[in-house]
Design a protein around this motif. Structure first.
Motif, PDB file in Angstrom:
ATOM      1  N   VAL A 177     -24.532  70.294 -32.137  1.00 29.50           N
ATOM      2  CA  VAL A 177     -24.834  71.518 -31.394  1.00 29.50           C
ATOM      3  C   VAL A 177     -25.343  71.130 -30.007  1.00 29.50           C
ATOM      4  O   VAL A 177     -26.243  70.297 -29.883  1.00 29.50           O
ATOM      5  CB  VAL A 177     -25.903  72.374 -32.102  1.00 29.50           C
ATOM      6  N   LEU A 178     -24.762  71.730 -28.993  1.00 30.53           N
ATOM      7  CA  LEU A 178     -25.230  71.553 -27.614  1.00 30.53           C
ATOM      8  C   LEU A 178     -25.820  72.869 -27.142  1.00 30.53           C
ATOM      9  O   LEU A 178     -25.151  73.912 -27.180  1.00 30.53           O
ATOM     10  CB  LEU A 178     -24.073  71.137 -26.698  1.00 30.53           C
ATOM     11  N   GLU A 179     -27.084  72.813 -26.708  1.00 28.10           N
ATOM     12  CA  GLU A 179     -27.768  74.008 -26.226  1.00 28.10           C
ATOM     13  C   GLU A 179     -28.152  73.834 -24.761  1.00 28.10           C
ATOM     14  O   GLU A 179     -28.498  72.734 -24.328  1.00 28.10           O
ATOM     15  CB  GLU A 179     -29.038  74.263 -27.029  1.00 28.10           C
ATOM     16  N   LYS A 180     -28.109  74.939 -24.050  1.00 28.88           N
ATOM     17  CA  LYS A 180     -28.560  74.954 -22.658  1.00 28.88           C
ATOM     18  C   LYS A 180     -29.476  76.156 -22.481  1.00 28.88           C
ATOM     19  O   LYS A 180     -29.062  77.295 -22.758  1.00 28.88           O
ATOM     20  CB  LYS A 180     -27.370  75.022 -21.701  1.00 28.88           C
ATOM     21  N   ASN A 181     -30.708  75.868 -22.084  1.00 32.48           N
ATOM     22  CA  ASN A 181     -31.701  76.920 -21.864  1.00 32.48           C
ATOM     23  C   ASN A 181     -31.879  77.820 -23.091  1.00 32.48           C
ATOM     24  O   ASN A 181     -31.985  79.047 -22.983  1.00 32.48           O
ATOM     25  CB  ASN A 181     -31.332  77.752 -20.630  1.00 32.48           C
ATOM     26  N   VAL A 232     -25.132  71.616 -15.004  1.00 32.56           N
ATOM     27  CA  VAL A 232     -26.582  71.800 -14.978  1.00 32.56           C
ATOM     28  C   VAL A 232     -27.089  71.769 -13.542  1.00 32.56           C
ATOM     29  O   VAL A 232     -26.496  71.131 -12.676  1.00 32.56           O
ATOM     30  CB  VAL A 232     -27.324  70.720 -15.799  1.00 32.56           C
ATOM     31  N   VAL A 233     -28.205  72.478 -13.344  1.00 32.64           N
ATOM     32  CA  VAL A 233     -28.897  72.496 -12.059  1.00 32.64           C
ATOM     33  C   VAL A 233     -30.382  72.343 -12.332  1.00 32.64           C
ATOM     34  O   VAL A 233     -30.835  72.374 -13.492  1.00 32.64           O
ATOM     35  CB  VAL A 233     -28.627  73.801 -11.279  1.00 32.64           C
ATOM     36  N   SER A 234     -31.156  72.196 -11.273  1.00 32.86           N
ATOM     37  CA  SER A 234     -32.600  72.074 -11.416  1.00 32.86           C
ATOM     38  C   SER A 234     -33.164  73.264 -12.189  1.00 32.86           C
ATOM     39  O   SER A 234     -32.810  74.417 -11.923  1.00 32.86           O
ATOM     40  CB  SER A 234     -33.243  71.995 -10.030  1.00 32.86           C
ATOM     41  N   GLY A 235     -34.022  72.971 -13.153  1.00 31.48           N
ATOM     42  CA  GLY A 235     -34.622  74.022 -13.975  1.00 31.48           C
ATOM     43  C   GLY A 235     -33.976  74.191 -15.335  1.00 31.48           C
ATOM     44  O   GLY A 235     -34.575  74.789 -16.236  1.00 31.48           O
ATOM     45  N   ASP A 236     -32.771  73.663 -15.511  1.00 27.75           N
ATOM     46  CA  ASP A 236     -32.089  73.756 -16.803  1.00 27.75           C
ATOM     47  C   ASP A 236     -32.686  72.774 -17.802  1.00 27.75           C
ATOM     48  O   ASP A 236     -33.225  71.727 -17.429  1.00 27.75           O
ATOM     49  CB  ASP A 236     -30.597  73.460 -16.648  1.00 27.75           C
ATOM     50  N   VAL A 237     -32.552  73.111 -19.085  1.00 26.19           N
ATOM     51  CA  VAL A 237     -32.934  72.221 -20.181  1.00 26.19           C
ATOM     52  C   VAL A 237     -31.763  72.161 -21.155  1.00 26.19           C
ATOM     53  O   VAL A 237     -31.279  73.203 -21.625  1.00 26.19           O
ATOM     54  CB  VAL A 237     -34.195  72.700 -20.913  1.00 26.19           C
ATOM     55  N   ARG A 244     -28.630  64.672 -39.149  1.00 27.50           N
ATOM     56  CA  ARG A 244     -29.090  63.398 -39.686  1.00 27.50           C
ATOM     57  C   ARG A 244     -29.363  62.340 -38.610  1.00 27.50           C
ATOM     58  O   ARG A 244     -29.877  61.279 -38.919  1.00 27.50           O
ATOM     59  CB  ARG A 244     -28.111  62.850 -40.729  1.00 27.50           C
ATOM     60  N   LEU A 245     -28.995  62.638 -37.367  1.00 24.30           N
ATOM     61  CA  LEU A 245     -29.288  61.696 -36.281  1.00 24.30           C
ATOM     62  C   LEU A 245     -30.450  62.169 -35.417  1.00 24.30           C
ATOM     63  O   LEU A 245     -31.080  61.359 -34.727  1.00 24.30           O
ATOM     64  CB  LEU A 245     -28.061  61.468 -35.402  1.00 24.30           C
ATOM     65  N   GLY A 246     -30.705  63.470 -35.414  1.00 22.68           N
ATOM     66  CA  GLY A 246     -31.819  63.995 -34.638  1.00 22.68           C
ATOM     67  C   GLY A 246     -31.387  64.778 -33.414  1.00 22.68           C
ATOM     68  O   GLY A 246     -30.248  65.256 -33.326  1.00 22.68           O
ATOM     69  N   SER A 247     -32.300  64.901 -32.460  1.00 18.07           N
ATOM     70  CA  SER A 247     -32.058  65.685 -31.244  1.00 18.07           C
ATOM     71  C   SER A 247     -32.569  64.926 -30.018  1.00 18.07           C
ATOM     72  O   SER A 247     -33.503  64.118 -30.128  1.00 18.07           O
ATOM     73  CB  SER A 247     -32.767  67.040 -31.312  1.00 18.07           C
ATOM     74  N   VAL A 248     -31.970  65.236 -28.901  1.00 15.42           N
ATOM     75  CA  VAL A 248     -32.427  64.730 -27.605  1.00 15.42           C
ATOM     76  C   VAL A 248     -32.492  65.909 -26.653  1.00 15.42           C
ATOM     77  O   VAL A 248     -31.550  66.689 -26.568  1.00 15.42           O
ATOM     78  CB  VAL A 248     -31.486  63.634 -27.053  1.00 15.42           C
ATOM     79  N   GLU A 249     -33.602  66.000 -25.932  1.00 17.60           N
ATOM     80  CA  GLU A 249     -33.772  67.065 -24.938  1.00 17.60           C
ATOM     81  C   GLU A 249     -33.824  66.446 -23.557  1.00 17.60           C
ATOM     82  O   GLU A 249     -34.465  65.416 -23.340  1.00 17.60           O
ATOM     83  CB  GLU A 249     -35.071  67.840 -25.197  1.00 17.60           C
TER      84      GLU A 249
END
Length: 253
Positions: A177-181, A232-237, A244-249
């Protein structure tokens, strides 16, 4: 100055100036993949210490769309790594986009003409969630495959999560899953990369062997984007999560 040196200099200047340029093929339609890899190697020689390799166009559908039958590859400069918890400085890039990756961390050398998916899994000491930040040097991401190879497959920055033992994990079936903001941008499974992400790494090892090179212990390999990349631009997350591998933010500033 020959064409390879000229094209490498143009791409290097685009990075320094943080300004997109027209694709190389727009003015030089004779640019082919073999020459493009020569341009890439010219850039690699000036990139400083390397951390590993990256793969691109690993989706069968994408290959059919762009008219190629195999992936492409590039290098990862150690200086382009982002530490976990740090943010992406978008002002230092031209047109950044983020995509989720399954990252392989090699525990031993992987080289030879017959490297298999099983060999890759046996050689890696861990796999991790990663986010690759693409940053094409070409205006509006318009390019041929030769253009993108010369441009080191649009490599910009990358962040790698905490490695986990791949034993007992079927990397084909993990959900992505890829999430933005806070909103879901895309979903996929590990099989989006050549049917199995380790198959992409095996292909890379065989390809490098043909070039007189190999993958070394301690190197990382980004096995290929699992979904479409999001701008992405400044302010995005951006958050990449893999079962089973986890998440990266990754926050952007």
């Amino acid at each position: 100055m020959n064409n390879v040196s000229k094209w490498a200099a143009q791409l290097a200047k685009a990075v320094t100036d943080r300004t997109a340029i027209p694709s190389l093929s727009a003015g030089s339609p004779e640019l082919d993949l073999e020459t493009a890899y020569r341009v890439q190697r010219k850039l690699r020689a000036a990139a400083g210490p390397l951390a590993g390799s990256k793969l691109g166009v690993t989706s069968r559908a994408k290959q059919a769309q762009v008219g190629v039958s195999s992936p492409v590859y590039g290098y990862l400069a150690a200086a382009d790594a982002i530490d976990l918890g740090d943010s992406l400085d978008t002002a230092k890039l031209i047109q950044p986009r983020c995509e989720p990756e399954i990252v392989f961390i090699l525990g031993r050398e992987l080289a030879g003409p017959h490297v298999t998916t099983a060999d890759v899994l046996a050689a890696c000491r861990g796999v991790a969630v990663g986010i690759e930040v693409l940053d094409s040097r070409y205006t509006d991401y318009r390019f041929t495959m030769a253009d993108v190879v010369a441009d080191n497959t649009s490599a910009g920055r990358y962040v790698v999560g905490t490695p986990v033992d791949p034993q007992g994990i079927d990397l084909r079936l993990v959900g992505v899953v890829l999430e933005k903001n806070g909103k879901v941008s895309a979903t996929a499974s590990g099989a989006a990369v050549l049917g199995h992400p380790a198959s992409a790494v095996a292909w890379l090892a065989r390809q490098l062997w043909a070039e007189g090179e190999g993958l070394q212990a301690g190197e990382i390999v980004l096995s290929g984007g699992l979904t479409a990349a999001v701008p992405v631009v400044s302010g995005d997350v951006v958050v990449a999560s893999i079962d089973r591998l986890g998440s990266v933010e990754l926050g952007c500033r």
